[in-house]
Design an enzyme around this catalytic site. Structure first.
Site, mmCIF file in Angstrom:
data_model
loop_
_atom_site.group_PDB
_atom_site.id
_atom_site.type_symbol
_atom_site.label_atom_id
_atom_site.label_comp_id
_atom_site.label_asym_id
_atom_site.label_seq_id
_atom_site.Cartn_x
_atom_site.Cartn_y
_atom_site.Cartn_z
ATOM 1 N N LYS A 62 62.747 12.019 26.994
ATOM 2 C CA LYS A 62 63.892 11.421 27.694
ATOM 3 C C LYS A 62 65.179 12.156 27.332
ATOM 4 C CE LYS A 62 61.735 6.943 28.122
ATOM 5 N NZ LYS A 62 61.431 5.658 27.515
ATOM 6 N N ASP A 90 66.614 0.386 32.307
ATOM 7 C CA ASP A 90 65.180 0.076 32.321
ATOM 8 C C ASP A 90 64.878 -1.046 33.314
ATOM 9 O OD1 ASP A 90 63.186 1.378 31.063
ATOM 10 O OD2 ASP A 90 63.269 0.250 29.185
ATOM 11 N N GLN A 140 63.691 1.571 23.335
ATOM 12 C CA GLN A 140 62.280 1.933 23.524
ATOM 13 C C GLN A 140 61.366 0.802 23.040
ATOM 14 O OE1 GLN A 140 61.068 4.883 24.997
ATOM 15 N NE2 GLN A 140 59.129 3.798 24.861
#
Ligand code: NAD
Length: 298
Positions: A54, A121, A98
Site C-alpha cells: 500500500k 476502507d 490494517q
C-alpha cells in the site's frame, strides 16, 4: 465455451494510472497532494506485506504516504489517540487501520473513531449506511473492485441482470450485494444457511463468490455464459509442486467453471489486485470531497 478472462491485474493498473493522473492534476492546479495514513499494529506477516504494498503504490501514484507501525501490545487508548490525531491532521485525507487487530483491541471502537470523511476502507457505519441509501460515500475497496470488474466484463451496464452473491460477510458479501442492487441488478444473497445454494447459483447471470472455501463452486453450478467474479483467496497444499508447497485457489473451481462461464476472474490476478487500486482511488475521492472539489474521473 471457454470463458474470457477478466484481467484484474490490467484493470487495476489502468485504475492506478487514472489515480496518478488525477493526483498530478490536483498537485498542479490546486496545490493539493492527497495523503494516505496506514496504521499497522503488530507483526502479522500477511499484514506487513499488504502495508508495504500500500505504501509503495501510494507513493507511485504521487500521493503522500504516512506510515505508523505500532507494537503488538499497543493499548486501545493509544491507538484511538493516534486515530484522533490523524483525523485532525489536514495533510491526511485517508486513514486505513490494517485488520486484523490484536486481541486486546476493540476493532469496532477503532473503526467508529475514524472520521467517516477519511474512512477510505469504507468500514465506518456512516459509509455502510450511505451504500444502503444508494448515496455517495466511501465504498469498501474489495466490493468496489468486484463491481468494476463485472462492469468491465459486461460492457459497463449491469441493469436487469440476475446477480447472486455467495457469502454475506460485512467486508465483502453484504456490500457487494448492495452495490449490485444500486447498479440495477436483481440480487439474491446466498449464505451458509441458504437452501440449495447450487440451484441459486445456477440462476445467476452474474455470480460473485465470497465464501472463503476452496473451489466450492463447481462448473455445474454455473449458468452457461454467466460472468463469474471469484473473491476467494485460499491457500491449499500443492504436493505436485513439491513437498510442503502450496498454491492459491479461489472459491470457484476455475478449470471447470471456465468451460461454462462467459467471463471469469482468475485467482490470483482477478479481484485481488483491484483492492489496493480502489483504496488509492478512494483517497483521491476523500481528498476532493473534503475540500468540495469535483471528484475526477479515474
Ligand atoms: P467470511 O468468512 O467473513 O464470510 C464467508 C461467508 O460465506 C459467510 O457470510 C458465510 O455465510 C458464507 N458461507 C460459508 N460457507 C458457506 C457455504 N457452504 N455455502 C454458502 N455460503 C457459505 O469471509 P470474507 O471476509 O467475506 O472473505 C471471503 C473470501 O474472500 C476469503 O477467501 C477471503 O480470503 C477473500 N477475500 C479477498 C479479498 C481480496 O481479494 N482483496 C478481500 C477480502 C476477502
Amino acid at each position: 465455451m471457454t470463458a474470457s478472462l477478466i484481467d484484474g491485474k490490467a484493470r487495476a493498473a489502468r485504475l492506478r494510472a487514472g489515480v496518478a493522473d488525477a493526483v498530478a492534476k490536483l498537485r498542479k492546479n490546486e496545490g493539493l497532494r492527497p495523503g494516505l495514513a496506514v496504521v499497522l499494529v503488530g507483526e502479522d506477516p500477511a499484514s506487513q506485506v499488504y502495508v508495504t504494498n500500500k505504501v509503495r503504490q501510494t507513493e507511485e501514484c504521487g500521493m503522500r504516504s504516512i506510515e505508523h507501525r505500532l507494537p503488538a501490545d499497543t493499548r486501545q487508548a493509544d491507538l484511538l489517540a493516534l486515530v484522533h490525531k490523524l483525523n485532525a491532521d489536514q495533510g491526511v485525507d485517508g486513514i486505513l487501520v490494517q485488520m486484523p487487530l490484536p486481541a486486546q483491541i476493540d476493532t469496532d471502537e477503532v473503526v467508529l473513531a475514524i472520521d467517516p470523511a477519511k474512512d477510505v476502507d469504507g468500514l465506518h457505519p456512516q459509509n455502510a449506511g450511505r451504500i444502503v441509501l444508494g448515496r455517495s460515500g466511501l465504498v469498501p475497496c474489495t466490493p468496489q473492485g468486484c463491481v468494476i470488474l463485472a462492469k468491465e466484463a459486461l460492457g459497463g451496464d449491469l441493469t436487469g441482470l440476475d446477480a447472486v452473491v455467495l457469502g454475506r460477510s460485512i467486508l465483502v458479501g453484504k456490500p457487494v450485494a448492495l452495490l449490485l442492487q444500486n447498479e440495477n441488478c436483481t440480487v439474491t444473497m446466498a449464505h451458509s444457511r441458504s437452501r440449495d445454494v447450487e440451484a441459486l447459483c445456477r440462476r445467476a447471470d452474474l455470480l460473485v463468490a465470497a465464501v472463503g472455501r476452496p473451489e466450492m463452486v463447481r462448473g455445474s453450478w454455473i449458468k452457461p455464459g454467466a460472468t463469474v467474479i471469484d473473491v476467494g483467496i485460499n491457500r491449499i497444499p500443492a504436493p505436485e509442486r513439491g513437498e510442503g508447497k502450496t498454491r492459491l485457489v479461489g472459491d470457484v473451481a476455475f478449470a471447470e467453471a471456465r468451460e461454462i462461464a462467459g467471463a471469469i476472474t482468475p485467482v490470483p490476478g482477478g479481484v485481488g489486485p483491484m483492492t489496493i487500486a480502489c483504496l488509492l482511488a478512494n483517497t483521491v475521492v476523500a481528498a476532493c470531497r473534503r475540500r468540495k472539489l469535483p471528484v475526477p474521473q479515474m
